[in-house]
Scaffold this active site. Structure first.
Site: not given
Ligand code: ARG
Length: 463
Positions: A290, A283, A277
């Site tokens: 995804e 993160k 991130s």
């Protein structure tokens, strides 16, 4: 603007119309197939004495030259031509003059484009099959290493009964195996040659359609020339099969995303397949899974588009069909990319056995087996179900697992319980007693693994 027609026109094509009509920006993707098809056609014209041997040879040699020059980058495919067919023919004529003008004898762009697309797609079906085969090998490796890795099996995303990672992976093995079978079914049906269908009604030249079909590796010629130029069923079937592949990849991705979450911690996606991130330093995101899940919509979209395009088209060729290309190319490239990326992600993923086992033992996944224990001691199943239900309620209130209860506590619910209940409801027993074909028990799983290995051996990728 360079086009193959114009004799009966008295005006130039409007520039916007030309651009709207042109397909070279995308059909240049099958320049190789276009040249391959032309070569088979010309060689046959020579053999049938429709062209002289010399003419045929001259054209064949020039076509080879064009292919070589495009591949080496010496000859650029420019968008001043309407489509790839016009481009190749124009270059041919510029290189060998009058003989080049005979290439299109007994042929229409309608059967030409039908052929090119079929040749292109045929290779892509094989490519998809090879990627599926590779993914199956990766899945099988995981299955072999994890016949004893206990994890919870879910229904409604609620813990249900303990299974093993090998068993869970085995479900995907079956799905992707069926996907391969679909690829080979489609191939069997589509591998017939449209060349020689002409514009729609064949031709008056004595073409040898068996000959060109054989040269191009088809099982034979398509048996109706109207169908030859206007069948796009095989693309719809391929897009449909790719949609099913994507649906499988998307379900699998969804699981990887859940398993990789902080709450589950069943897996850790390799750094090489994760992203970070820009703001939150901690993160490590499952972007690949995804994206695969997200791209599924694109492939479904292509299927729906083509179905819709085809639904109102009268026989035979209509320009609507030009719309088959961009969306098919995009769907193929998307699905192939997803298969390769997903495979890489899966092959490098770490499985956290402890977290899986802990999760399995903390969700009453052995409640069914506890009920079965009572049944095996003569309690009718419905009564046993009630007893264990009350035990689960007791455990929930106390914050313990069934195995944590003392025997005396259990006896308060039913005096049938004895010391051997603990063994009967251990995770290992719950899994390994399930030995029917297709169940997670180690022995059952090992014989399935042997079968899947045999399947892979007996079904090499399509050549
Ligand atoms: N670009 C066209 C297609 O993709 C080629 C066939 C053109 N045929 C015609 N009659 N205009 O379908």
């Amino acid at each position: 603007m360079a086009q193959l027609w114009g004799g009966r026109f008295t005006k130039e094509t409007d520039k916007l119309v030309y651009n709207f009509n042109a397909s070279i920006s995308f059909d240049q993707k099958f320049y190789k197939q276009d040249i391959e098809g032309s070569k088979a056609h010309v060689a046959m014209l020579g053999r049938q004495n429709i062209l002289t041997k010399e003419e045929a040879e001259q054209i064949l040699e020039a076509l080879d030259g064009i292919l070589e020059d495009v591949e080496s980058g010496k000859l650029a495919i420019t968008e001043e031509y309407e489509d790839i067919h016009s481009f190749v023919e124009a270059v041919l004529i510029s290189r060998i003059g009058d003989a080049g003008k005979k290439l299109h004898t007994g042929r229409s762009r309608n059967d030409q484009v039908a052929l090119d697309m079929r040749l292109y797609t045929r290779e892509e079906i094989k490519a998809a099959d090879a990627l599926l085969q590779k993914l199956l090998q990766t899945i099988l490796e995981i299955m072999k290493s994890h016949t004893e890795t206990i994890m919870p099996g879910f229904t409604h995303l609620q813990k249900a009964q303990p299974i093993t990672l090998a068993h869970h992976m085995g479900a995907y093995f079956e799905m992707f195996k069926r996907d391969r079978q679909r690829m080979s079914d489609i191939y069997q049906r589509m591998n017939y040659c449209p060349l020689g269908s002409g514009a729609l009604a064949g031709t008056t030249y004595p073409l040898d359609r068996e000959d060109t079909a054989k040269t191009l590796g088809f099982y034979g010629p398509m048996l109706n020339s109207m169908d030859g130029v206007s069948d796009r069923d095989y693309l719809i079937e391929f897009l449909s099969a790719l949609s099913v592949v994507m649906m499988h990849l998307s379900r699998f991705s969804e699981e990887v995303i859940i398993w990789n979450s902080n709450e589950y911690g069943f897996v850790e996606i390799d750094d090489a397949y994760s992203t970070g991130s820009s703001i939150m330093p901690q993160k490590k995101n499952p972007d690949i899974a995804e994206l695969v899940r997200g791209k599924t919509g694109r492939v479904y979209g292509a299927l729906l588009s083509l179905l819709t395009t085809m639904k109102g088209i009268p026989l035979a060729y209509n320009k609507d069909m030009q719309e088959d290309k961009e969306l098919t190319f995009d769907a193929i490239d998307t699905a192939k990319g997803c298969l390769a990326l997903f495979d890489g992600m899966l092959a490098t993923m770490k499985f956290n056995k402890d977290a899986m086992r802990k999760s399995a033992s903390l969700g009453f996944t052995n409640a069914t087996d506890a009920a079965d224990y009572l049944v095996n001691h003569g309690v009718p199943f419905r009564d046993a179900h009630g007893v264990i239900g009350r035990i689960v309620l007791f455990c929930v209130e106390k914050g313990v697992a069934i195995d944590d209860m003392r025997l005396e506590e259990m006896k308060e619910f039913s005096d049938v319980f004895e010391e051997d209940i603990y063994d009967a409801i251990s995770m290992e027993t719950c899994v390994n007693k399930r030995l029917t074909v297709g169940a997670p028990g180690k022995e059952a799983m090992e014989s399935v693994i042997l079968e899947e290995e045999n399947y892979l051996r007996k079904n090499p990728v399509m050549s």
